[in-house]
Design an enzyme around this catalytic site. Structure first.
Site: not given
Ligand code: GLU
Length: 476
Positions: A251-253, A255
């Site tokens: 996910s974006k979180r 990386g």
């Protein structure tokens, strides 16, 4: 002699290059370099509706930033161009004609509504959609001047299409499960499947290394190769890149960001290369960080793992810090060029290198540079409350007066220490408290590199000026 190694990275310019795709690019590039082969950049831009403005420039810039340079491609040229699929329509249509002649491609005039209805029926029945070959019935056929697509006729034999994947081992699919997919669309553009196979052949690609989400497409590709009578390349499907816990998509979180964002955060290309190489590959030893020549030397397909890779940004940051610490100061200074605080431009390289020597140990990403070093370039704003956090204003003031008096003429770390340390006993203060007031006065902060090194690098003039300024702040 075995065939020359020619590999390709074939992105569709439908968005930024995320870390999973750049990992595919890196593996292809490493395999080309390992074999003195050729790395081709081919741009798969035939799905005109999904094109994103600027995406191609971004892909090229990201590859460039990571040093994954194509040998052939839109900017490099080469003997098998053009390398943008949208500029190769004649090539695809020429090959499509051959398959129309042989009966492997057939025209289909079905309307989108009819196809949607068929899809819905398949879904309701819980089966995979397969085109019902409606347009093979002469009564349903129309003029070739009417808009139509060309579909690939999945042959009755073989019953099974399989291949020895260089990563996954033997894989196979039943041909009865495959749909007569579209090869050429109504606008004369080829689909991904058709253009991909024609170009892998035309560009003499020896190995196709791509993410394993493409495995279901490979039987279609192999049938196309067979229909043309061409030899297929070796396929190596790369494991998925998952989040750090290994049980969900990145996910974006975690990386999942663009290569450019990593560069902007101050990750070194060599750290990214070493880290990305570890996403699905190892050389069988416990080594964690590899220089690029080591990667090239050791990269082989049999060491690519089947199971999904875990993307752990903390590990990347750790690797980055490690490689930053290994850089000679002059090199580190060059890499830091875009990251220095603005005020640093007024200072010579030698000064910046001395500053770097003090923070190199702690620097994990280059964008931490302003935060760690800005006081070396600009006098800090002094806050009375911070100056007197650990001692009475009057005592702090006396301490500063004494410090200013004892500052040595000959400015070195050892003369500074020899001059200042005796004040601990003379003033009856704890060393931490005394050094703390000096630190806050010269840096504006409570945590900074070693006190004597900092004073030394700042120099006599700036140090005196800042201590004097602190005194002024404390003087009612
Ligand atoms: N254009 C496809 C992509 O965007 C390429 C897949 C392949 O390498 O065959 O990933």
């Amino acid at each position: 002699m075995s065939k020359a190694v020619r590999v390709r990275f074939a992105p569709s310019p439908t968005g930024y290059l995320h870390v999973g795709s750049i990992r595919s690019a890196l593996f292809n590039w490493l395999w080309a370099r390992h074999n003195d082969g050729t790395f081709v950049l081919r741009v798969e831009d035939t799905d005109r509706a999904r094109l994103v403005d600027g995406a191609l420039a971004q892909i090229v810039a990201s590859l460039d930033a990571l040093g994954i340079t194509p040998d052939e491609g839109p900017s490099q040229g080469g003997s098998y161009g053009p390398y943008l699929q949208s500029e190769r329509l004649e090539v695809y249509n020429g090959h499509a004609d051959k398959l129309v002649q042989s009966g492997a491609l057939y025209p289909c005039w079905c309307s989108p509504e009819r196809l949607t209805a068929l899809r819905e029926q398949a879904q309701a029945a819980g089966v995979a959609f397969k085109y019902d070959r409606h347009c093979l019935t002469p009564a349903h056929q129309k003029s070739l001047d009417e808009p139509h697509v060309l579909r690939f006729m999945i042959p009755k034999v073989p019953l099974v299409v399989g291949w020895d994947d260089a990563v996954r081992g033997h894989l196979e699919f039943k041909t009865t499960e495959l749909d007569d997919f579209v090869a050429i669309k109504a606008d004369s553009y080829p689909t991904y499947h058709f253009a991909n196979v024609v170009d892998d052949y035309e560009m003499k690609i020896s190995h196709v290394m791509r993410a394993d989400e493409w495995i279901p497409s490979t039987p279609k590709h192999l049938l196309l190769f067979a229909a043309f009578g061409w030899d297929a390349p070796v396929y190596a499907h790369l494991p998925a890149v998952l989040g750090p816990t290994g049980n969900k998509k990145l996910s974006k979180r975690d990386g999942a960001q663009s290569v450019q964002e990593y560069i902007d955060e101050g990750y070194l290309p060599e750290a990214l290369r070493s880290f990305l190489a570890s996403l699905g590959w190892n050389d069988g030893t416990t080594q964690e960080v590899y220089s690029t020549p080591e990667l090239i030397e050791n990269f082989t397909l049999d060491r690519i793992q089947k199971s999904p890779a875990k993307f752990d940004k903390e590990r990347l940051t750790w690797m980055n810090g490690l490689l930053i610490r290994q850089l000679p100061l002059a090199k580190l200074n060059q890499r830091c060029e875009p990251f220095w605080p603005a005020a640093a431009s007024a200072y010579p390289a030698s000064y910046r290198e001395s500053v770097l020597a003090l923070v190199q140990e702690r620097l994990k990403t280059l964008n931490e540079l302003p935060e760690l070093t800005d006081f070396f370039f600009e006098d800090p704003k002094l806050d009375k409350n911070v100056l007197t956090k650990n001692l009475e204003p009057e005592i702090a003031k006396q301490a500063l007066e004494q410090i200013i008096v004892v500052l040595p003429d000959h400015w070195s770390e050892s003369t500074l220490e020899a001059a200042i340390r005796p004040l601990v006993d003379q003033l009856g203060l704890k060393a931490g408290i005394l050094f703390g007031i000096i630190r806050v006065s010269i840096t504006g902060r409570t945590a900074a590199p070693g006190l004597f090194e900092t004073l030394f690098v700042l120099g006599q003039e700036a140090s005196k000026r800042r201590l004097q300024a602190a005194l002024t702040v404390l003087t009612p």
